[in-house]
Design a protein around this motif. Structure first.
Motif, PDB file in Angstrom:
ATOM      1  N   PRO A   1      -6.897  -7.664   0.905  1.00 31.23           N
ATOM      2  CA  PRO A   1      -5.824  -7.452   1.888  1.00 31.23           C
ATOM      3  C   PRO A   1      -5.240  -8.768   2.392  1.00 31.23           C
ATOM      4  O   PRO A   1      -5.975  -9.739   2.626  1.00 31.23           O
TER       5      PRO A   1
ATOM      6  N   TRP B   1      -2.461  -6.466   7.574  1.00 29.78           N
ATOM      7  CA  TRP B   1      -3.007  -5.186   8.037  1.00 29.78           C
ATOM      8  C   TRP B   1      -2.644  -4.933   9.503  1.00 29.78           C
ATOM      9  O   TRP B   1      -2.189  -5.834  10.207  1.00 29.78           O
TER      10      TRP B   1
ATOM     11  N   TYR C   1      -1.561  -6.196  -0.097  1.00 28.89           N
ATOM     12  CA  TYR C   1      -2.787  -6.731  -0.687  1.00 28.89           C
ATOM     13  C   TYR C   1      -2.438  -7.470  -1.972  1.00 28.89           C
ATOM     14  O   TYR C   1      -1.327  -7.328  -2.512  1.00 28.89           O
TER      15      TYR C   1
ATOM     16  N   LYS D   1      -5.545  -0.514   8.906  1.00 28.42           N
ATOM     17  CA  LYS D   1      -4.864  -0.015   7.713  1.00 28.42           C
ATOM     18  C   LYS D   1      -4.180  -1.195   7.035  1.00 28.42           C
ATOM     19  O   LYS D   1      -3.558  -2.035   7.703  1.00 28.42           O
ATOM     20  N   VAL D   2      -4.292  -1.254   5.739  1.00 36.46           N
ATOM     21  CA  VAL D   2      -3.724  -2.372   4.975  1.00 36.46           C
ATOM     22  C   VAL D   2      -2.260  -2.088   4.654  1.00 36.46           C
ATOM     23  O   VAL D   2      -1.905  -0.987   4.232  1.00 36.46           O
TER      24      VAL D   2
ATOM     25  N   GLU E   1       0.842  -1.197   0.000  1.00 30.94           N
ATOM     26  CA  GLU E   1       0.000   0.000   0.000  1.00 30.94           C
ATOM     27  C   GLU E   1       0.877   1.247   0.000  1.00 30.94           C
ATOM     28  O   GLU E   1       2.053   1.203   0.375  1.00 30.94           O
TER      29      GLU E   1
ATOM     30  N   ARG F   1      -3.308  -2.116  13.188  1.00 35.61           N
ATOM     31  CA  ARG F   1      -4.200  -1.175  13.853  1.00 35.61           C
ATOM     32  C   ARG F   1      -3.667  -0.830  15.239  1.00 35.61           C
ATOM     33  O   ARG F   1      -2.824  -1.537  15.798  1.00 35.61           O
TER      34      ARG F   1
END
Length: 284
Positions: free
Chosen positions: A241, A244, A214, A210-211, A178, A246
């Protein structure tokens, strides 16, 4: 002759019943695990004061990714000296208590599947993360054998597992980085690389996360149908994805659905992602 046929067909029927029973037991185990016991004895820890302690937990009561787990421990330990970590690898859940968890910077659920912790131990891990600890999950740590643990599924993963590719099983595709990502997490990561894996399909995009990486879901065959399961021939769409992260309370969380086979642990791009993710979770 009639007696022979009766015995023959009776034997066939018994075998069919046994096969169905074994199959049903296998699927139940994959989904729920078979917890034999919850270890409660606290281990003796000798963590150097000047090192960041990493708890790598590989206990399984569901499907066991044995080759990947066996390959992962030495691979992570190779990162130990370079990064000034102290890696404590175990399959004993007794370490999941408030007193000892706070000695670790991050807990890694290393392809850990099934019900592996007691209610009290789950609560200790949840409080550890919400108070500033970090949790990192690899591949099987995101399958549906964790479905009964609401906090884990909803807050840590943020997505519900549906199935994985079966026909074909392992597939090679391009993994893409990303653009808008955390600087430390993305440091020196490859913008794209090829990986062969068992691609997990979740019922939604990971909520609140949030990725990092992917894949193009239209370039794999996400078919998960087998035997009587006929409704798993769908994927996550073009934007799929596979890693990820967080913030969770005062702590951090990272998950990657990649990591089914031992081969990923010789892939430098995968190793760099794991190394970065651990360092990212350590830094407050």
């Amino acid at each position: 002759m009639k007696k022979f046929l009766k015995i023959f067909f009776g034997t066939i029927l018994v075998l069919i019943v046994l096969l169905v029973g074994v199959g049903a037991m296998f699927f139940y185990k994959v989904k729920n695990g078979f917890p034999v016991s919850y270890e409660t004895e606290k281990p003796v820890l000798s963590i150097p004061a000047n090192k960041s302690a990493i708890l790598v937990f590989s206990k399984t009561t569901g499907f066991r990714h044995a080759e990947s787990i066996d390959a992962s421990i030495p691979a992570i330990k190779k990162m130990e000296e370079k990064n000034n970590w102290y890696v404590y690898a175990t399959e004993q859940g007794g370490v999941f208590n408030a007193e000892q968890l706070k000695q670790f910077k991050v807990v890694v659920f290393n392809n850990s599947t099934g019900r592996v912790l007691s209610d009290e131990q789950q609560k200790a891990l949840q409080e550890y993360v919400e108070n500033g600890g970090s949790l990192l999950g690899i591949h099987g740590a995101g399958d549906n054998s964790h479905h009964a643990w609401d906090w884990y599924t909803n807050e840590f993963l943020g997505a519900v597992f549906s199935h994985h590719s079966i026909n074909p099983h392992l597939q090679k595709t391009e993994v893409k980085l990303e653009t808008d990502i955390d600087t430390l997490l993305g440091k020196n990561l490859a913008k794209s690389w090829n990986n062969t894996d068992e691609w997990y399909v979740f019922l939604s995009q990971p909520k609140g996360a949030k990725v990092l990486y992917y894949i193009d879901g239209d370039k794999i065959i996400p078919n998960g149908n087998m035997l009587w399961i006929k409704d798993k021939n769908f994927g996550m769409g073009k934007y799929h994805p596979v890693a990820w992260y967080r913030q969770m309370g005062k702590g951090k969380a990272f998950y990657t659905s990649m990591g089914h086979s031992k081969d990923v642990w010789t892939n430098p791009d995968y190793l760099k992602m794991i190394e970065n993710s651990i360092n990212w979770t350590i830094k407050k």
